[in-house]
Design a protein around this motif. Sequence first.
Motif, PDB file in Angstrom:
ATOM      1  N   SER A  17      22.842  52.115  55.027  1.00 40.07           N
ATOM      2  CA  SER A  17      22.980  51.376  53.776  1.00 40.07           C
ATOM      3  C   SER A  17      23.096  49.875  54.022  1.00 40.07           C
ATOM      4  N   VAL A  18      23.928  49.499  54.989  1.00 38.43           N
ATOM      5  CA  VAL A  18      24.135  48.074  55.267  1.00 38.43           C
ATOM      6  C   VAL A  18      22.864  47.428  55.809  1.00 38.43           C
ATOM      7  N   THR A  19      22.227  48.065  56.788  1.00 36.70           N
ATOM      8  CA  THR A  19      21.039  47.464  57.399  1.00 36.70           C
ATOM      9  C   THR A  19      19.892  47.352  56.401  1.00 36.70           C
ATOM     10  N   THR A  20      19.767  48.316  55.496  1.00 32.33           N
ATOM     11  CA  THR A  20      18.718  48.259  54.476  1.00 32.33           C
ATOM     12  C   THR A  20      18.897  47.043  53.580  1.00 32.33           C
ATOM     13  N   LEU A  21      20.127  46.821  53.116  1.00 33.55           N
ATOM     14  CA  LEU A  21      20.379  45.677  52.250  1.00 33.55           C
ATOM     15  C   LEU A  21      20.225  44.357  52.996  1.00 33.55           C
ATOM     16  N   LEU A  22      20.697  44.320  54.245  1.00 30.03           N
ATOM     17  CA  LEU A  22      20.600  43.086  55.013  1.00 30.03           C
ATOM     18  C   LEU A  22      19.146  42.688  55.244  1.00 30.03           C
ATOM     19  N   SER A  23      18.299  43.661  55.450  1.00 29.23           N
ATOM     20  CA  SER A  23      16.887  43.373  55.702  1.00 29.23           C
ATOM     21  C   SER A  23      16.197  42.779  54.481  1.00 29.23           C
ATOM     22  N   GLN A  24      16.812  42.948  53.298  1.00 27.71           N
ATOM     23  CA  GLN A  24      16.228  42.422  52.063  1.00 27.71           C
ATOM     24  C   GLN A  24      16.709  41.016  51.729  1.00 27.71           C
ATOM     25  N   LEU A  25      17.734  40.537  52.437  1.00 31.25           N
ATOM     26  CA  LEU A  25      18.283  39.215  52.139  1.00 31.25           C
ATOM     27  C   LEU A  25      17.319  38.124  52.582  1.00 31.25           C
ATOM     28  N   PRO A  26      17.186  37.068  51.775  1.00 29.36           N
ATOM     29  CA  PRO A  26      16.291  35.966  52.167  1.00 29.36           C
ATOM     30  C   PRO A  26      16.851  35.213  53.381  1.00 29.36           C
ATOM     31  N   VAL A 110      33.514  42.196  50.654  1.00 27.82           N
ATOM     32  CA  VAL A 110      32.504  42.803  49.781  1.00 27.82           C
ATOM     33  C   VAL A 110      32.908  44.239  49.512  1.00 27.82           C
ATOM     34  N   ALA A 111      32.892  44.631  48.240  1.00 30.03           N
ATOM     35  CA  ALA A 111      33.354  45.964  47.847  1.00 30.03           C
ATOM     36  C   ALA A 111      32.251  47.006  47.997  1.00 30.03           C
ATOM     37  N   LEU A 112      32.672  48.225  48.334  1.00 30.45           N
ATOM     38  CA  LEU A 112      31.773  49.385  48.335  1.00 30.45           C
ATOM     39  C   LEU A 112      31.849  50.064  46.968  1.00 30.45           C
ATOM     40  N   PRO A 113      30.735  50.648  46.490  1.00 29.97           N
ATOM     41  CA  PRO A 113      29.390  50.639  47.083  1.00 29.97           C
ATOM     42  C   PRO A 113      28.785  49.242  47.057  1.00 29.97           C
ATOM     43  N   LEU A 114      27.947  48.971  48.051  1.00 31.83           N
ATOM     44  CA  LEU A 114      27.421  47.632  48.222  1.00 31.83           C
ATOM     45  C   LEU A 114      26.496  47.223  47.085  1.00 31.83           C
ATOM     46  N   SER A 115      26.638  45.985  46.671  1.00 34.95           N
ATOM     47  CA  SER A 115      25.762  45.384  45.672  1.00 34.95           C
ATOM     48  C   SER A 115      24.948  44.297  46.348  1.00 34.95           C
ATOM     49  N   TYR A 116      23.654  44.261  46.105  1.00 33.86           N
ATOM     50  CA  TYR A 116      22.782  43.266  46.717  1.00 33.86           C
ATOM     51  C   TYR A 116      23.240  41.855  46.370  1.00 33.86           C
ATOM     52  N   GLU A 117      23.537  41.631  45.092  1.00 36.54           N
ATOM     53  CA  GLU A 117      23.919  40.290  44.649  1.00 36.54           C
ATOM     54  C   GLU A 117      25.214  39.822  45.320  1.00 36.54           C
ATOM     55  N   GLU A 118      26.212  40.712  45.365  1.00 33.90           N
ATOM     56  CA  GLU A 118      27.496  40.336  45.949  1.00 33.90           C
ATOM     57  C   GLU A 118      27.349  40.091  47.448  1.00 33.90           C
ATOM     58  N   LEU A 119      26.619  40.977  48.133  1.00 37.58           N
ATOM     59  CA  LEU A 119      26.438  40.823  49.573  1.00 37.58           C
ATOM     60  C   LEU A 119      25.677  39.538  49.884  1.00 37.58           C
ATOM     61  N   ALA A 120      24.611  39.261  49.125  1.00 41.40           N
ATOM     62  CA  ALA A 120      23.812  38.061  49.355  1.00 41.40           C
ATOM     63  C   ALA A 120      24.646  36.802  49.141  1.00 41.40           C
ATOM     64  N   SER A 121      25.463  36.816  48.105  1.00 40.86           N
ATOM     65  CA  SER A 121      26.294  35.654  47.801  1.00 40.86           C
ATOM     66  C   SER A 121      27.309  35.379  48.905  1.00 40.86           C
TER      67      SER A 121
END
Length: 416
Positions: A17-26, A110-121
Motif C-alpha cells: 500500500s505504501v509503495t504504491t502511493l509513493l510511486s504516484q507522488l510527483p 499520516v493516519a491509516l488508511p492512507l490518503s494520497y492527498e495527506e501523504l503527498a502534503s
Amino acid sequence: MPTRILPAVGDTDAVRSVTTLLSQLPDAEPVSPVVDSTQLIDTLARLAAESVDELPEVVIVHERIGPVPALELIREVALRFPAVGVILVTSDASPGLFQAAMDYGARGLVALPLSYEELASRVQAVAQWSVGVRRHLGAGGDVFTGVGGTVVTVSGAKGGVGVTLTAIQLALAAQASGRSTALVDLDLQTGDVASYLDVQFRRSVVDLAAITDISPRVLADAVFRHDTGLALLLAPAEGERGEDVTDRAARQIVSALRSRYEVVVIDCGAQIGGAGAAAVEMADRALLVTTPDVVAVRGAKRAVRMWDRLQIRKAEETTIVVNRHSRGTEIQPPLIQKITGTAVAATAVPANFKELQSVVDAGRVHELENKSAVKQALWGLAAELGLVKVPEGAQKAGRFRGGDRGSVSLRRRREG
C-alpha cells in the motif's frame, strides 16, 4: 530535484500500500523498503558513511515496525541522522500520539488508511524541511555535518566532587585535538562553567527552551565562543529561570548540538532534574563522578539506582569516574564498581588541589599547566572515552602519555 523516500514497513500488505502511493507522488524517488528497525538504521548508517547528501530526505516509519517500537526508532533516527525527516504512519491519529511523535523527533504524522492527498502534503513539507536543514548545515563553514556527534554527560554523586572541572577538561581535550566541541551547562540552578572559564555572557540555554525548531543560526546566536575554541551554552545567571528548560526542550537542544558538533560535553551537576535526565538518557556516554569516600559512593549508588528505576539509564551503561584518588584510601575503584554495579573508568583522577587552586580562584581552569597531574589524568580520560582525535602514529610512539599530552595537541595544531 527528486525527493528520496525510504519506507520502513514490516507488514507485507502495508508495504504494498505504501509503495504504491509513493510511486504516484510527483518528484518522488522511493527507495526499496526496509522491513525492520535494524535494517533501517544499518541502511542509513551505510549511506551516511558515503556522504550526508546520500541520505534520503524522508523516512516513513509504519507503526508496526519492529523489533524496536516505532517511537523509539523515530527517536534514534532523529538523533543519529538529524537532517532526515521522519513521518509516522499510524492508525491512531489522536492528539496525544501526535504530540508524542513530535517529542520523539517525527516531522509529521499520516493516519491509516492512507490518503494520497495527506501523504503527498506531508512528504512535500518534510522534504522541504530536510533540504533547508542541509542547506543551513552546508553553509556553516567549519560546522560538523556528520551522522551525529558524540554526547557525553557528566553528573555528580553529590555536590563538590569535581563535575564541572571534569566536564571542562574533557571538552578542552577534545577541542585541542581538532574536534569541534560544545560544552553545555545543564546544572541549571547552580552551574559554574562560566565562573570557571571567566566568561561574561548574555545568552544562555534558556534562550533556546521555547524554540520548537532550533535552526543552525538560532543555535549559533545562543552559544558563546570561548578563546579556546569551545562553543559554550551556559546555564542562566538567574537560577529560577532554569525551570523553563523542560525535558522536551533539553532533547531538542541536545539534538541540535549533536548535529553541529563532533563532541558535546554536558555538565549535569549533582541534582538531576527533567532536563538533565533527558540528556543522560540521550548520551552516548554517561559519566558519574565520585570521590573515594563513603558518603560520595553511597550517593553514586543511590543515583545509579534512581536512574535505573526511572528508566533513564541502566547501571551497566553508566561509567563511574573516581576523582581525588590516592593509593592510600580504603575505597578503591574495584570496590566502587562492585558497590554500584557500573563500569569504572580505567583512568582515575589524582587528589591534588594545590595545583588547581590558583586557576580555579582566578576562573582560568583552561590555563591549567600541561604538567598538572590532574590535567594529564582528565585528558587521558578523554582519550579513553574516544573524545580525542589522536594523530596517526601518536599512540604507537607514546605521545599521548603523561605530561606530553598537552604538547601533542599544540604540536598537531601547528602542523595543521
